[in-house]
Scaffold this active site. Sequence first.
Site, PDB file in Angstrom:
ATOM      1  N   SER A  93       0.830  -1.208   0.000  1.00  0.00           N
ATOM      2  CA  SER A  93       0.000   0.000   0.000  1.00  0.00           C
ATOM      3  C   SER A  93       0.869   1.265   0.000  1.00  0.00           C
ATOM      4  O   SER A  93       1.681   1.461  -0.903  1.00  0.00           O
ATOM      5  CB  SER A  93      -0.948  -0.049   1.198  1.00  0.00           C
ATOM      6  N   ASP A 194      -9.978  -5.203  -4.259  1.00  0.00           N
ATOM      7  CA  ASP A 194      -9.305  -4.402  -3.231  1.00  0.00           C
ATOM      8  C   ASP A 194     -10.214  -3.239  -2.896  1.00  0.00           C
ATOM      9  O   ASP A 194     -10.557  -2.436  -3.763  1.00  0.00           O
ATOM     10  CB  ASP A 194      -7.952  -3.905  -3.782  1.00  0.00           C
ATOM     11  N   HIS A 224      -7.150  -6.141   0.126  1.00  0.00           N
ATOM     12  CA  HIS A 224      -6.029  -5.197   0.143  1.00  0.00           C
ATOM     13  C   HIS A 224      -4.807  -5.707   0.909  1.00  0.00           C
ATOM     14  O   HIS A 224      -3.684  -5.667   0.412  1.00  0.00           O
ATOM     15  CB  HIS A 224      -6.483  -3.857   0.741  1.00  0.00           C
TER      16      HIS A 224
END
Length: 265
Positions: A93, A194, A224
């Site tokens: 991320s 996601d 995610h």
Amino acid sequence: MPVLPGAEPYRHDGGEVGVLLCHGFTGSPQSLRPWAEYLAERGLTVSLPLLPGHGTRWEDLSVTAWQDWYAEVDRALRELTERCSKVFVCGLSMGGALALRLAARHGDEIAGLVLVNPGNKVHGLSAYALPVARHLVRTVKGITSDIAKEGVEEVGYPRVPLHAAHQLRIFFRIVDRELPQVTQPLVVLHSVHDHVVPPADSARVLGRVSSTDVTEILLEQSYHVATLDHDADRIFEESYAFFDRLAPEVGKIPSEGVEGTSTGD
């Protein structure tokens, strides 16, 4: 301020090849700990730092800036490059964006990158309201634990402080401008489903970097936080194979004979 249980940083002194892992926004090292331990068990030197403002309480994050987060991974990278013959950087991320900026700025000091659902932009109309909204509203609902696997929780904050979200937006814009400076071999693994970072972010990264050795892998069973999800083993295995291909010395102990040690247990 005490660190949340499981959110502690992790370090393992192994062989000549080092790996830096960067966790995500409002998350903690816990989301990458199984990955770090997998690599450590295979003889790599591993560093998984806790980013400033993370792993304690959301109020601490609200008084940090993107420069604080980047400075911590930059420091960890310099420690690894002093010890190891080759260093790779991985990120989840926002950690993917941190890894990309390290690559853009450090060049040949980084042998390659592995990114999992890398963030590139704060999406939606709310992003444009952040400069003002952050002075009116302190927090919004958290983004942690987007995981398909039942019974698995991510250690992170239940709220997102908008001051920090504003910093994240600024940081993403900076990294996006620097993407053409990224030339290292690259693996991008991103989830089909996601709920935090859309596939468009991975596509943007893949489309703007200057790397020629690029691998894209779709994760079909995870959300995610794929490093704690159904596709975790695949992420670990693909990353190790990538390191092994580019660094034949994987698993070898440095010539000074430093014994392996771990911290953060």
